[in-house]
Design an enzyme around this catalytic site. Sequence first.
Site, PDB file in Angstrom:
ATOM      1  N   HIS A 105       0.840  -1.200   0.000  1.00  0.00           N
ATOM      2  CA  HIS A 105       0.000   0.000   0.000  1.00  0.00           C
ATOM      3  C   HIS A 105       0.884   1.263   0.000  1.00  0.00           C
ATOM      4  O   HIS A 105       0.820   2.096   0.910  1.00  0.00           O
ATOM      5  CB  HIS A 105      -0.877  -0.040   1.254  1.00  0.00           C
ATOM      6  N   GLU A 133      -0.631   1.325  -5.468  1.00  0.00           N
ATOM      7  CA  GLU A 133      -0.478   0.086  -4.708  1.00  0.00           C
ATOM      8  C   GLU A 133      -0.461  -1.140  -5.626  1.00  0.00           C
ATOM      9  O   GLU A 133      -1.344  -1.301  -6.470  1.00  0.00           O
ATOM     10  CB  GLU A 133      -1.623  -0.045  -3.705  1.00  0.00           C
TER      11      GLU A 133
END
EC number: 5.1.3.15
Length: 283
Positions: free
Chosen positions: A159, A259
């Site tokens: 992330h 991400e």
Amino acid sequence: MSIAKSITVNESAGITFLEVDNAYATGKISLYGGHVLSFIPKSDQKERLWLSPHAYLNGERPIRGGIPICWPWFSDDHGKEKGTLPSHGFLRSQVWQLQQSEDLDDATRILLTPSFSRGDGFEYDCQVTLELLVGATLEVTLHTKNTGVIPFVFNTALHTYFEVPDIGNTSLTGIHGNYKDKTDNWAVKATPMPYTISGETDRIHLTAIPEVIINDSDTPLTSVSSSGHDSVVVWNPWQGAASISDMDAFGFKHMLCVETAFTQGCEVAPGDTHSITQIISPA
């Protein structure tokens, strides 16, 4: 266990940090969350990762910024009522252990493992390892090995929060296909061209895109290469940052999450290993 000469170990507020300084780059990793906090290639001395100035660096909650590890589910896709299990899984809120480190010719290699990989919402036998190569590029690989006797399905994401000079001048190239728009009740839409950010953005691009370039105005800034994934997620909270307690109200102007993710269910057979990789480099 001997620690690579390029690594300095520090502790602050109960968290252990690994600081890497080699011929190619500097980097910083928190053992809380197995969390990369900084990557600065020496080729241009530009920080590639954004870390919130209000991030909790004391273990009270997951760290805002850097590269959080989402596993074994993404967001609240755990099959139970929202809020009953931690968002993005339980790896980013536990202490990891340094298993190995070594200085290679072109990078510092680090292997980390979480304290546990079996918990509420994911009760399967597996081994998780985070492998980091800090050099002219930052290579981050999360390995998930099925050590049990039955297959399991999981989702995951690296992330990553990227530092950008000005979100108003930021664009992305390399993304194509359709995406699911969380800000519009998960409507399926076509990727915009040109790809700029002008408001709250939360998109799951349902394609295994191999490379995304983050541009500052028309100048390529950072290359994000991915493998072992089925999705690329793009996120910026925009003015919603004001309601995020560990984020400055104007922090959205200097960050963009791109991400590398598996959001559509990754099945791992007994004895097999799935690896998801993101490589960050100057563009």
